[in-house]
Design a protein around this motif. Structure first.
Motif, PDB file in Angstrom:
ATOM      1  N   GLU A  29       0.819  -1.210   0.000  1.00 46.04           N
ATOM      2  CA  GLU A  29       0.000   0.000   0.000  1.00 46.04           C
ATOM      3  C   GLU A  29       0.857   1.266   0.000  1.00 46.04           C
ATOM      4  N   GLU A  46       9.477  10.641  -2.079  1.00 43.19           N
ATOM      5  CA  GLU A  46       8.254  10.837  -1.299  1.00 43.19           C
ATOM      6  C   GLU A  46       7.563   9.489  -1.119  1.00 43.19           C
ATOM      7  N   TRP A  48       3.860   7.690  -0.041  1.00 43.40           N
ATOM      8  CA  TRP A  48       2.426   7.844   0.174  1.00 43.40           C
ATOM      9  C   TRP A  48       1.883   6.492   0.640  1.00 43.40           C
ATOM     10  N   ASN A  50      -1.677   4.526   1.452  1.00 43.80           N
ATOM     11  CA  ASN A  50      -3.135   4.606   1.248  1.00 43.80           C
ATOM     12  C   ASN A  50      -3.524   5.975   0.686  1.00 43.80           C
ATOM     13  N   GLU A  51      -2.751   6.438  -0.302  1.00 45.41           N
ATOM     14  CA  GLU A  51      -2.995   7.709  -0.991  1.00 45.41           C
ATOM     15  C   GLU A  51      -2.891   8.924  -0.075  1.00 45.41           C
ATOM     16  N   GLU A  52      -2.216   8.784   1.054  1.00 46.51           N
ATOM     17  CA  GLU A  52      -2.012   9.895   1.978  1.00 46.51           C
ATOM     18  C   GLU A  52      -0.512  10.121   2.159  1.00 46.51           C
ATOM     19  N   TYR A  53      -0.081  11.376   1.994  1.00 49.93           N
ATOM     20  CA  TYR A  53       1.332  11.723   2.095  1.00 49.93           C
ATOM     21  C   TYR A  53       1.840  11.425   3.490  1.00 49.93           C
ATOM     22  N   LYS A  54       2.970  10.754   3.586  1.00 47.57           N
ATOM     23  CA  LYS A  54       3.518  10.402   4.891  1.00 47.57           C
ATOM     24  C   LYS A  54       4.892  11.016   5.156  1.00 47.57           C
TER      25      LYS A  54
END
Length: 59
Positions: A29, A46, A48, A50-54
């Motif tokens: 994921e 970069e 990500w 679950n489609e969320e920037y971490k």
């Protein structure tokens, strides 16, 4: 490239960044994107989840 992205090394704006893998590298994921800054010549990554920037990783 999204507006607002900046180089984590020198702070150059999104116009100075080159996205090296437009499709991203997918592992489970987690999707990773590699960038190169034209201003300072450094690379960073970069992540990500679950489609969320971490986070980012300097190389």
């Amino acid at each position: 490239m999204k507006k607002g992205n900046k180089c984590i090394h020198c702070g150059a704006d999104h116009e100075s960044l080159s996205l090296l893998n437009p499709e991203g590298e997918v592992k489970g994921e987690v999707v990773s994107f590699y960038f190169r800054c034209k201003a300072c010549q450094k690379y960073f990554k970069e992540f990500w989840v679950n489609e969320e920037y971490k986070t980012v990783l300097a190389t």
